[in-house]
Design an enzyme around this catalytic site. Structure first.
Site, PDB file in Angstrom:
ATOM      1  N   THR A  19       2.676  22.395  -8.570  1.00  0.00           N
ATOM      2  CA  THR A  19       1.964  23.610  -8.187  1.00  0.00           C
ATOM      3  C   THR A  19       1.783  24.519  -9.397  1.00  0.00           C
ATOM      4  OG1 THR A  19       3.989  24.771  -7.558  1.00  0.00           O
ATOM      5  CG2 THR A  19       2.876  23.509  -5.835  1.00  0.00           C
ATOM      6  N   ASP A  20       0.844  25.450  -9.245  1.00  0.00           N
ATOM      7  CA  ASP A  20       0.584  26.409 -10.321  1.00  0.00           C
ATOM      8  C   ASP A  20       1.225  27.754  -9.976  1.00  0.00           C
ATOM      9  OD1 ASP A  20      -1.074  27.571  -8.410  1.00  0.00           O
ATOM     10  OD2 ASP A  20      -2.921  26.866  -9.338  1.00  0.00           O
ATOM     11  N   ALA A  21       0.949  28.765 -10.780  1.00  0.00           N
ATOM     12  CA  ALA A  21       1.556  30.081 -10.581  1.00  0.00           C
ATOM     13  C   ALA A  21       1.169  30.708  -9.242  1.00  0.00           C
ATOM     14  CB  ALA A  21       1.170  31.010 -11.727  1.00  0.00           C
ATOM     15  N   GLY A  23       1.084  29.021  -6.496  1.00  0.00           N
ATOM     16  CA  GLY A  23       1.738  28.249  -5.451  1.00  0.00           C
ATOM     17  C   GLY A  23       0.877  27.161  -4.853  1.00  0.00           C
ATOM     18  N   LEU A  24      -0.255  26.873  -5.493  1.00  0.00           N
ATOM     19  CA  LEU A  24      -1.175  25.836  -5.019  1.00  0.00           C
ATOM     20  C   LEU A  24      -1.006  24.581  -5.851  1.00  0.00           C
ATOM     21  CD1 LEU A  24      -4.384  28.064  -4.756  1.00  0.00           C
ATOM     22  CD2 LEU A  24      -2.710  27.555  -2.963  1.00  0.00           C
TER      23      LEU A  24
END
Length: 138
Positions: A19-21, A23-24
């Site tokens: 995930t990225d920053a 949250g995806l």
């Protein structure tokens, strides 16, 4: 349209590291999920990608297209549906659909890849065993 009726479903759970920053699931994570689908599709028709590599064969990705439909989040369970769509003596194409594992699955992504068969780093015909297997598929 799949080349055969063999559509393999691989299940995975989105890991925190994917995930990225926000949250995806990071867009780059999808590529590894497609690889999972492809390797497991080959296994489902009776061929181990690891064994192919030991014999000097590789399926080199030469084209990739991904359409992102909706986000996936940490800990979501997803299903990667994989089918082969085109087979030629030296290449193969796959189609993928990534969906949620809900009772009414929602599409997260769809993708296609095109590959060339390599043997010891040189473009080659596909392995005979896979060619025979593919001839016998619907």
């Amino acid at each position: 349209m799949p080349f055969s009726g063999v559509i393999h479903e691989s299940r995975l759970r989105v890991r925190y590291a994917e995930t990225d920053a926000a949250g995806l699931a990071h867009h780059g994570s999808f590529i590894a999920w497609l690889e999972l689908g492809r390797v497991e599709w080959l296994r489902s028709i009776g061929h181990s990608y690891a064994e192919l590599e030991r014999s000097g064969y590789h399926l080199a990705v030469v084209e990739l297209s991904v359409r992102y439909v909706r986000p996936a989040h940490f800990d979501d369970e997803l299903i990667v549906r994989t089918a082969i769509t085109r087979v030629r003596s030296r290449e193969a194409s796959f189609v993928y659909e990534i969906v949620t594992s809900d009772n009414k699955p929602l599409q997260v992504s769809n993708a296609t890849t095109r590959h060339l068969w390599l043997r010891n780093g040189i473009v080659s015909k596909m392995p005979d065993g896979i060619a025979r297997t593919l001839e016998g598929l619907d």
